[in-house]
Design a protein around this motif. Structure first.
Motif, PDB file in Angstrom:
ATOM      1  N   ALA A   1       0.864  -1.181   0.000  1.00 25.98           N
ATOM      2  CA  ALA A   1       0.000   0.000   0.000  1.00 25.98           C
ATOM      3  C   ALA A   1       0.895   1.224   0.000  1.00 25.98           C
TER       4      ALA A   1
ATOM      5  N   PRO B   1       2.421   4.667   0.761  1.00 24.82           N
ATOM      6  CA  PRO B   1       2.272   5.446   1.985  1.00 24.82           C
ATOM      7  C   PRO B   1       1.607   6.811   1.782  1.00 24.82           C
TER       8      PRO B   1
ATOM      9  N   HIS C   1      -1.114   7.886  -0.610  1.00 23.98           N
ATOM     10  CA  HIS C   1      -2.570   7.933  -0.730  1.00 23.98           C
ATOM     11  C   HIS C   1      -3.194   6.555  -0.791  1.00 23.98           C
ATOM     12  N   ASP C   2      -2.431   5.559  -0.337  1.00 23.40           N
ATOM     13  CA  ASP C   2      -2.992   4.230  -0.128  1.00 23.40           C
ATOM     14  C   ASP C   2      -3.408   3.486  -1.401  1.00 23.40           C
ATOM     15  N   TRP C   3      -2.828   3.798  -2.544  1.00 22.94           N
ATOM     16  CA  TRP C   3      -3.055   2.909  -3.680  1.00 22.94           C
ATOM     17  C   TRP C   3      -2.409   1.572  -3.332  1.00 22.94           C
TER      18      TRP C   3
ATOM     19  N   ASN D   1      -9.557  12.538  -2.889  1.00 22.33           N
ATOM     20  CA  ASN D   1      -9.318  11.767  -4.100  1.00 22.33           C
ATOM     21  C   ASN D   1      -9.891  12.422  -5.353  1.00 22.33           C
TER      22      ASN D   1
ATOM     23  N   LYS E   1     -13.188   5.362  -4.822  1.00 20.85           N
ATOM     24  CA  LYS E   1     -12.269   5.941  -3.841  1.00 20.85           C
ATOM     25  C   LYS E   1     -12.941   7.022  -3.004  1.00 20.85           C
TER      26      LYS E   1
ATOM     27  N   SER F   1     -10.352   8.023   1.987  1.00 24.91           N
ATOM     28  CA  SER F   1      -9.121   8.492   2.626  1.00 24.91           C
ATOM     29  C   SER F   1      -9.377   9.084   4.004  1.00 24.91           C
TER      30      SER F   1
ATOM     31  N   THR G   1      -3.925  -3.373   5.305  1.00 25.39           N
ATOM     32  CA  THR G   1      -3.486  -2.122   5.921  1.00 25.39           C
ATOM     33  C   THR G   1      -4.496  -1.603   6.942  1.00 25.39           C
TER      34      THR G   1
ATOM     35  N   TYR H   1       2.007   2.236  10.092  1.00 20.95           N
ATOM     36  CA  TYR H   1       2.138   3.121   8.947  1.00 20.95           C
ATOM     37  C   TYR H   1       3.523   3.750   9.004  1.00 20.95           C
ATOM     38  N   ILE H   2       3.979   4.171   7.842  1.00 16.48           N
ATOM     39  CA  ILE H   2       5.351   4.661   7.740  1.00 16.48           C
ATOM     40  C   ILE H   2       5.664   5.756   8.761  1.00 16.48           C
TER      41      ILE H   2
ATOM     42  N   ILE I   1       5.710  11.595   6.793  1.00 18.12           N
ATOM     43  CA  ILE I   1       6.171  11.505   5.407  1.00 18.12           C
ATOM     44  C   ILE I   1       5.525  12.645   4.621  1.00 18.12           C
TER      45      ILE I   1
END
Ligand code: SRM
Ligand SMILES: Cc1cc2nc3c(=O)[nH]c(=O)nc-3n(C[C@H](O)[C@H](O)[C@H](O)COP(=O)(O)OP(=O)(O)OC[C@H]3O[C@@H](n4cnc5c(N)ncnc54)[C@H](O)[C@@H]3O)c2cc1C
Ligand code: SF4
Ligand code: FES
Lengths: 116, 836
Positions: A64, A66, A68-70, B448, B475, B479, B547, B573-574, B582
């Protein structure tokens, strides 16, 4: 095809369900390791807006992005629908626990690593 | 290996949904054969009303075209009715002799319209309202005849009447009850509805009982009872229906009679095969009949004594049934709560639960006849038991959710009737009218870039039913989620029926059947202490989650076993893995903690030095009262943290689902209005809470007086100092949807503030769903529940605070320092550098 296998390092240096980056003259390449130790290499650039795929969460054979989660399929480099796009694949293999990579881009449809 | 054979009898909505779910999780388990007695592939029965009304065509409502069956390797027999099930030899037989063997069978035969047993009910021109054939009959009658009579003033009857009226007929609705929709509405709402429909030109005959349907009078036979005229030896054609007579003797003309008085589960086939039926084919919680090889779903089924007649519960059944057909064997169907909407364009009504009230129930009613608006809420034991909305139905989904969650509404009772928008929220206006009036090009999902038109188009073309499906295909709302309400409204308005109905239970994600709460409970009860163990124990459907579930499970495990659990970095998550935010170019931001927003020349100098040394392109004072360094390369992070750490800084967790900041104001030390030392208290609170992992980000503030310069009343936990002590406020949110806090309580000493802070934080940590901020959590569980645990019960408060302190011990280790000293090195450096 004539691959030039480049030595990368031990498989154990890549975390399971994670990735590491290889810096090359043609840009950064992410090497992914799945939960059952399969490895894949993709250009570290999301087809959406260039997010670093190496930083994403690896689950199943997908990562995934980081930003926008595509979700990107590791074996094909293709984005999971409804998104459309593709990250270039590179042949990668593990021999005796050591990872090596080829910079000859994998052709579409053939899983990276099997084209040897 | 030979595949098992699965036969589906009934090519309708519930059966086909089950197959779709089955193919998703076990595509190769069965050879599938489908029998349907209608000549069409599976279509959206609900949309027959818009088809009748001329708003859609039959082609538009097909859900699974024939190519879909072929592409999935399914053998489809349309126009064939199964007339026999041989359970011994395990085959089914159709009316044309076609046979199919089965290892497992799914019965989904739907229901049949109930036809009143009155004389003349079998005359031509008398139809039900169930399938495409009925609609065809109605449409062709509307071209030839004038008078239509619909018997039954329920949902189906009114939709039929509306459609026939739009097709140009004179329509009367005959209803035996005192008011329309007596199973969905109370009398005042029904009167408003009737007025609206009368304005559209419909006639209503209430409290009328039908005695007989009379054949059409021909010119010759003036006596209606003479029904046949023999001509030249041929049997005369049966004449068409011509009128309807009531018990009171009155008659009205009727060239078309639509019977919409109810439905009966279609169990004839099941009964003939000896399967146990009792007002429906009886199934258990796994949707299995008394024959273990035979499953059943849909309107033909009786589950715990209830036969459902709306798709939302049937789709829940389908999900559970597919889970068992796929041999996962974990899902259970526990019944559904349903709500109602009427698909007549321009009319908005909603009802759910026990809306009539009764003994032990209380009612809150709002009525504005002039505006055509009516609302009634029924409460029992401080919980919402039922609701009727007419005119403005925007809050239907919210009331439904409160009912499903059994939320204690005593604290919001005074505002309940006015809807969610009046609940500490100052953001949104009358959404529904606004949304439906919006042009297609209006952007709905800002994250999106999805427009209203895209969503409507996807719903039509891809036949989407649920919010999740709309998310997956467009989508939209996928988000940040702030447009979820908008998308739900568009969905409901576009598909007509109320599909966005929340299921009785929401699984955490597609990898599991279990809800957040069930998973949290199982972790504690069964001493599950790692991710793989939890997934194995709870029969995860995917090998290593997704995720959504991995970060949630990681948090739940950490919260349950604070001193034992080993954090799983790959499930974060990162931002939390790399301890920075990020940014769009893959660089990171660095925000060191500044306790309570206080700073001094030495700290500022250290930050300035670091910024110069690492060529930080931009610095900014954040909205959280500290300094942000942007555009730091990932490889530079550990070295930069090393310098910051040496200067005494720790991570500000600006990236984490964790305690973020404690905003403070000047307070009693300098400010002429200050009542207490708000800055000092803020520092103490930050020292208490920093480092804690939370279900979502968590923010505190302390203001020195009610002027509230630190904006404490839009924080997750806010303290407002007053002369006599400290007001504690909870559940505020300044983000996407502004929510003002609720007052938790007032205390007198700083020690108390610290204890309440710890106790509230721990309750949130232990009970909220992952990624649920305090604002929606407080609304979901109710403030009373929180007061009970944190304010009223001292022992509970102390225990919570203590558990918080225990969790904080291992949590208050600076992650930056650890990494500066070499921890997680692989995260920050490339594995190899290949020169050109
Ligand atoms: C840096 C900062 C903006 C600034 O320059 O002032 C900021 C920056 C970001 N905010 Fe914020 N927020 C910042 C204060 C706020 C505030 C104000 C406050 O805390 O007083 C709010 C509203 C208050 C609140 O949360 O209730 C705020 C509400 C949000 C939200 C909406 C949260 C919500 O519940 O609705 C998000 C999105 C999310 O969390 O999902 C968000 C998300 C973000 C992210 C992390 C977006 C992301 O995921 O990448 C931004 C990172 C930018 C970057 O590249 O580093 N930020 N954000 C502020 C950091 C404060 C700090 O010192 O830690
Ligand atoms: C006009 C109309 C409007 C509606 N509006 C709404 C709404 O707004 N919201 C909502 O939630 N619900 C609505 N419903 C109800 C909804 O359509 C049903 O709940 C749903 O279709 C039931 O699904 P099912 O699979 O159980 O039955 P069906 O969809 O009826 O499917 C059963 C199928 O099995 C076939 N069959 C039966 N016996 C046999 C046999 N022996 N052999 C072969 N085939 C057989 C039938 O012909 C039928 O095609 C509406 C229904 C109608 C008729
Ligand atoms: S900092 Fe916050 S408000 Fe600004 S763009 Fe980023 S998320 Fe949006
Ligand atoms: S850049 Fe990868 S999802 Fe946007």
């Amino acid at each position: 095809m004539n691959e030039n296998w480049l030595h990368i390092g031990p498989l154990e240096d890549i975390p399971r369900q994670g990735a590491r980056v290889v810096k090359t003259a043609v840009g950064e390449i992410a090497i992914f390791r799945t939960v059952d130790d399969e490895i894949f290499a993709l250009r570290d650039k999301c087809p959406h807006k260039g997010g670093p795929l190496s930083q994403g969460i690896v689950h199943g054979k997908k990562v995934a992005c980081p930003l926008h989660d595509w979700k990107i399929n590791l074996d094909s480099g293709l984005a999971v629908a409804p998104d459309v796009g593709c990250a270039a694949r590179y042949p990668v293999r593990v021999v005796d626990g050591m990872v090596s990579l080829s910079l000859a881009p994998g052709s579409a449809g053939v899983p990276a690593g099997e084209s040897a | 290996m030979a595949r098992m054979k699965l036969v589906l009898v009934g090519n309708g909505m519930a059966g086909m949904r089950t197959l779709e779910e089955l193919l998703k999780s076990a595509p190769d388990l069965y050879d599938i054969t489908v029998f349907g007695d209608e000549p069409h592939p599976n279509y959206n029965r609900i949309m027959l009303s818009p088809v009748l009304a001329g708003e859609q065509t039959v082609e538009q409502i097909i859900l699974n075209p024939r190519e879909w069956y072929a592409a999935n390797g399914i053998t489809l027999h349309t126009g064939r009715k199964i007339v026999k099930i041989d359970r011994k030899r395990r085959y089914v037989e159709a009316d044309d002799g076609t046979r199919a063997d089965y290892d497992r069978m799914l019965l989904a035969t739907g229901s049949k319209p109930f036809i009143l047993p009155v004389p003349g009910a079998d005359l031509p021109g008398v139809v039900g309202f169930r399938d495409i054939a009925d609609v065809d009959a109605m449409i062709s009658a509307s071209g030839e005849y004038k008078h239509a009579v619909v018997i039954g003033g329920g949902l189906l009857g009114l939709e039929a009447a509306n459609g026939l009226k739009l097709r140009g007929m004179d329509v009367s609705v005959v209803h035996i009850g005192d008011w329309l929709l007596d199973r969905q509405l109370d009398e005042p709402a029904a009167r408003l509805l009737q007025q609206n429909l009368e304005a559209k030109g419909l006639n209503f005959l209430l409290k009328k009982q039908t005695e007989a349907l009379l054949p059409r009078r021909s010119g010759l036979a003036r006596d209606a009872r003479v029904t046949t005229v023999a001509i030249a030896g041929k049997p005369a054609p049966t004449p068409r229906v011509g009128a309807i007579r009531f018990k009171d003797g009155s008659e009205i003309p009727a060239d078309l009679v639509v019977m919409a008085v109810g439905i009966r589960p279609n169990t004839a086939l099941a009964e003939s095969a000896g399967l146990y039926c009792n007002r429906g084919l009886v199934v258990n919680d796994t949707m299995q009949t008394y024959d273990p090889r035979i499953y059943a779903v849909g309107e033909c089924v009786s589950h715990r004594g209830i036969a459902y007649g709306l798709v939302a519960p049937l789709f829940e059944q389908a999900k559970v049934c597919a889970n068992h057909l796929a041999e996962h064997g974990v899902a259970l169907y526990g019944g559904s709560m349903t709500s109602t909407k009427l698909k007549v364009t321009g009319i908005d009504l909603f009802s759910a639960g026990n809306f009539m009230g009764g003994k032990g129930h209380e009612e809150i009613v709002f009525q504005d006849v002039g505006r055509g608006s009516y609302k009634k809420l029924v409460l029992k034991d401080n919980r919402l038991a039922g609701a009727v909305l007419y005119g403005d139905t925007l809050d239907g989904a919210w009331y439904f959710e409160l009912m499903r969650e059994h939320t204690d509404v005593s604290d919001i009772r005074d505002k309940l009737l006015f809807g969610r928008n009046h609940l500490g929220d100052s953001g949104h206006g009358d959404e529904k009218t606004r949304i439906m009036a919006m042009p297609d090009s209006t952007e709905i999902c800002g994250c999106n870039g999805v427009c209203k038109g895209d969503i409507v188009k996807a719903i039509h073309e891809k036949k989407l039913f649920t919010l999740d499906e709309v998310r997956a295909h467009t989508k939209a709302s996928g988000s940040c989620g702030s447009c979820t309400g908008l998308v739900e409204t568009i969905l409901a308005a576009t598909v007509g029926g109320d599909y966005s109905v929340a299921p009785s239970k929401k699984p955490l994600c597609g990898c599991t059947e279990y809800s957040h709460d069930e998973i949290r409970a199982a972790i504690v009860e069964n001493h599950l202490k790692s991710l793989p163990e939890t997934m194995r124990f709870m029969d995860w459907k995917t090998p290593d989650g997704c995720t959504k579930c991995r970060p949630a499970l990681n948090y739940y495990l950490l919260c349950a076993w604070p001193t034992e659990y080993v954090d799983d970095a790959q499930s974060r998550y990162i931002n939390e893995r790399a301890h920075g935010n990020i940014q769009k170019d893959g660089s990171f931001s660095v925000v060191p903690r500044m306790w309570g927003g206080l700073t001094n020349p030495k700290e500022l100098r250290a930050i300035a030095d670091v910024a110069e040394k690492f060529n930080v392109p931009e610095m900014k004072v954040t909205g959280g009262q500290r300094i942000d360094l942007f555009g730091v390369k990932k490889e530079d992070l550990p070295a930069m943290w090393k310098d910051l750490s040496a200067a005494g800084f720790v991570s500000g967790h600006a990236y984490g689902k964790a305690l973020r900041t404690v905003k403070t104001c000047v307070g009693a030390k300098w400010c002429r209005f200050g009542t207490q030392d708000s800055t000092g208290l803020g520092v103490k609170l930050e020292q208490l809470t920093w480092g804690s992992w939370m279900p979502h980000k968590y923010k505190l503030a302390v203001s020195g007086c009610p002027r509230n310069c630190a904006e404490a009343t839009i924080k997750d936990f806010g303290v407002v100092c007053v002369d006599s002590g400290y007001e504690l406020h909870v559940g505020g949110n300044g983000g996407i949807k502004v929510r003002v806090t609720d007052l938790l309580t007032k205390v007198e000493t700083e020690e108390q503030v610290l204890q309440f802070t710890a106790a509230f934080a721990q309750l949130y940590r232990e009970e909220a769903h992952y990624l649920e901020r305090t604002a929606p959590w407080v609304e979901r569980v109710g403030l009373s529940h929180i007061k009970e645990k944190v304010v009223e019960d001292e022992a509970s408060r102390k225990a919570l605070a203590e558990r918080f302190l225990i969790s904080q011990k291992p949590a208050q280790v600076d992650p930056w320092k650890e990494r500066a000293e070499g921890g997680q090195r692989h995260e920050f450096i490339p594995i190899a550098v290949i020169p050109a």
